[in-house]
Scaffold this motif. Sequence first.
Motif, PDB file in Angstrom:
ATOM      1  N   SER A 129       7.391 -16.913 -48.319  1.00  0.00           N
ATOM      2  CA  SER A 129       8.753 -17.129 -48.835  1.00  0.00           C
ATOM      3  C   SER A 129       9.794 -16.394 -48.010  1.00  0.00           C
ATOM      4  CB  SER A 129       8.838 -16.680 -50.293  1.00  0.00           C
ATOM      5  OG  SER A 129       8.591 -15.277 -50.399  1.00  0.00           O
ATOM      6  N   SER A 157       4.871 -17.061 -53.052  1.00  0.00           N
ATOM      7  CA  SER A 157       5.490 -15.836 -52.549  1.00  0.00           C
ATOM      8  C   SER A 157       4.657 -14.635 -52.967  1.00  0.00           C
ATOM      9  CB  SER A 157       6.914 -15.698 -53.088  1.00  0.00           C
ATOM     10  OG  SER A 157       7.467 -14.443 -52.753  1.00  0.00           O
ATOM     11  N   ASP A 184       8.100 -10.031 -55.092  1.00  0.00           N
ATOM     12  CA  ASP A 184       8.732 -10.229 -56.397  1.00  0.00           C
ATOM     13  C   ASP A 184       9.732 -11.373 -56.392  1.00  0.00           C
ATOM     14  OD1 ASP A 184       7.295  -8.114 -57.406  1.00  0.00           O
ATOM     15  OD2 ASP A 184       8.900  -6.645 -57.107  1.00  0.00           O
ATOM     16  N   ARG A 185      10.262 -11.719 -55.225  1.00  0.00           N
ATOM     17  CA  ARG A 185      11.268 -12.764 -55.127  1.00  0.00           C
ATOM     18  C   ARG A 185      11.168 -13.431 -53.773  1.00  0.00           C
ATOM     19  NH1 ARG A 185      15.289 -10.569 -51.885  1.00  0.00           N
ATOM     20  NH2 ARG A 185      15.459  -8.290 -51.884  1.00  0.00           N
ATOM     21  N   PRO A 194      12.402 -11.718 -49.425  1.00  0.00           N
ATOM     22  CA  PRO A 194      12.381 -10.292 -49.778  1.00  0.00           C
ATOM     23  C   PRO A 194      13.164  -9.407 -48.824  1.00  0.00           C
ATOM     24  CG  PRO A 194      10.261 -10.994 -48.882  1.00  0.00           C
ATOM     25  CD  PRO A 194      11.059 -12.239 -49.130  1.00  0.00           C
ATOM     26  N   ALA A 251      19.602  -9.001 -52.168  1.00  0.00           N
ATOM     27  CA  ALA A 251      18.952  -9.330 -53.430  1.00  0.00           C
ATOM     28  C   ALA A 251      19.773 -10.311 -54.259  1.00  0.00           C
ATOM     29  CB  ALA A 251      18.685  -8.056 -54.223  1.00  0.00           C
ATOM     30  N   ALA A 282      19.342 -13.753 -52.645  1.00  0.00           N
ATOM     31  CA  ALA A 282      18.003 -14.293 -52.900  1.00  0.00           C
ATOM     32  C   ALA A 282      17.881 -14.781 -54.334  1.00  0.00           C
ATOM     33  CB  ALA A 282      16.956 -13.233 -52.597  1.00  0.00           C
ATOM     34  N   ALA A 283      18.490 -14.067 -55.280  1.00  0.00           N
ATOM     35  CA  ALA A 283      18.427 -14.468 -56.682  1.00  0.00           C
ATOM     36  C   ALA A 283      19.124 -15.808 -56.893  1.00  0.00           C
ATOM     37  CB  ALA A 283      19.057 -13.392 -57.559  1.00  0.00           C
ATOM     38  N   GLU A 311      16.802 -18.542 -55.399  1.00  0.00           N
ATOM     39  CA  GLU A 311      15.614 -18.793 -56.214  1.00  0.00           C
ATOM     40  C   GLU A 311      15.977 -19.565 -57.478  1.00  0.00           C
ATOM     41  OE1 GLU A 311      12.064 -16.272 -58.401  1.00  0.00           O
ATOM     42  OE2 GLU A 311      12.797 -15.607 -56.434  1.00  0.00           O
ATOM     43  N   ASN A 312      17.101 -19.224 -58.087  1.00  0.00           N
ATOM     44  CA  ASN A 312      17.545 -19.963 -59.271  1.00  0.00           C
ATOM     45  C   ASN A 312      17.835 -21.423 -58.938  1.00  0.00           C
ATOM     46  OD1 ASN A 312      17.367 -17.738 -60.951  1.00  0.00           O
ATOM     47  ND2 ASN A 312      19.501 -17.128 -60.651  1.00  0.00           N
ATOM     48  N   ASN A 315       5.906 -16.238 -57.815  1.00  0.00           N
ATOM     49  CA  ASN A 315       6.127 -14.884 -57.317  1.00  0.00           C
ATOM     50  C   ASN A 315       4.875 -14.036 -57.501  1.00  0.00           C
ATOM     51  OD1 ASN A 315       9.122 -15.543 -58.839  1.00  0.00           O
ATOM     52  ND2 ASN A 315       9.106 -15.055 -56.673  1.00  0.00           N
TER      53      ASN A 315
END
Length: 471
Positions: free
Chosen positions: A192, A214, A217-218, A221, A225, A228-229, A232-233, A244
């Motif tokens: 990822s 992945s 955690d996300r 990486p 952050a 990335a959030a 991912e959403n 994850n």
Amino acid sequence: MARVSDRHTKVVIVGGGPGGYEAALVAAQLGADVTLVDRDGIGGAAVLTDCVPSKALISTSDFLSRFTAADKLGVGFEVPDGNQGAHAHLRAVNQRILRLAAAQSEDISTRLGAVGVRVVRGRGVLASVDRVEVRDEDDGVVEELAAEVVLVATGASPRVLESAPPDGERILTWQQIYGLQELPERLVVVGSGVTGAELAHAYLGLGSEVVLVSSRDRVLPGEDADAAAVLENVFRRRGMQVLNRSRAAGVERTSDGVRVRLQDGRTVDGSHVLIAVGSVPRTTEMGLEKCGVELSSSGHIAVDRVSRTSARGVYAAGDCTGVLALASVAAMQGRIAMAHALGDAVSPMNLRAVSANIFTDPEIATVGYSQKDIDEGRVEARSVMMPLATNPRAKMQNIEDGFVKLFARTGTSNVVGGVIVSPRASELIFPVALAVQNRLTVDQLAATFTVYPSLSGSVAEAARRLHSLQD
């Protein structure tokens, strides 16, 4: 431009990617006698199997995705039989991509020839710091080249897993996907990072069912952050399955596809699997260590800020150095190396001014110091984040996700970094990069006119908000 020297310094460049061909152009411009040794095709992976093809694939995916959002803008595609929509014909898509890559390679070759660079096909090996052997596929020496300056720009290759050897049919690296004739029904992407996220996004947009595996955690990486959030959403909302904290243990072929085994015992079935777990430098069997060129434990060539290696007269550029795996950085390293070697004016590489982009939808563009740098105390800076949802042009274009984030040094208010998450963030990051490169303050950025309405207006607005946060 006048030659720096009339001595016609003999320069030998090993590798024809961005680091190599840009170096060759500069060296020829400065009056050197330049020979470029290349075995894979001018342009290297960046042009032939990586940057140019992948971004062309992503552009096709993004174009197709516009149709799925048309109804939100009040646009319909009605036809007599009641069916509507657009579809990707992967064979034709890949044929276009490969033609485009070949044409770009040919354009670069033509430019090299026009400035007098001699191109030799073969594998370059350093016999000494001042002699390069050109070898054929059978490892026979076909020519020896005397050199006063050597540049190594051999790039990197996809990292493969011993438990998932690629076969070019169902188990694929990012260099093999352009041979696909049909769209994968269910693509499992292992990794990822940037490559994995970009290609997962591309195939999702083209119509494949996509599972992104992945180990972290996300997704992304190594990136901001908040950015990335957002991504991912978006991935999840558009139907991608993101796993994850799921590390791949191996891949096996099944009767009609592949099965990916995870270390926790779970399995993921798909029609194809794409392995995107990084790359390894192409520095083996080149005679580097014998010539005194220092390599890291990962096999990357150690270089300083003007691209010098530990061996006299030997420079290196690009992914084989492990500095930053970006075509723009490789090109800059190559140009700096030749300017330094041939006595032209040169400024050392400034990694803090490098802008980078992840070509997903939305794109993620960054420059300078990061939020992590601030949080971990590497720089004292203030930050502000402006959501694009409040921008009038974003509303007109139905842009629902994204933001502009700026960082300004405490005390001086110099802009030291930024993150933009938006469609075409690769274009929007430029004014922030200019500010970082030229040490502009937030007030100078805020006082610059922007078009109304425009997405760039959020950059100026973020700068104005940073002004209001001054101590």
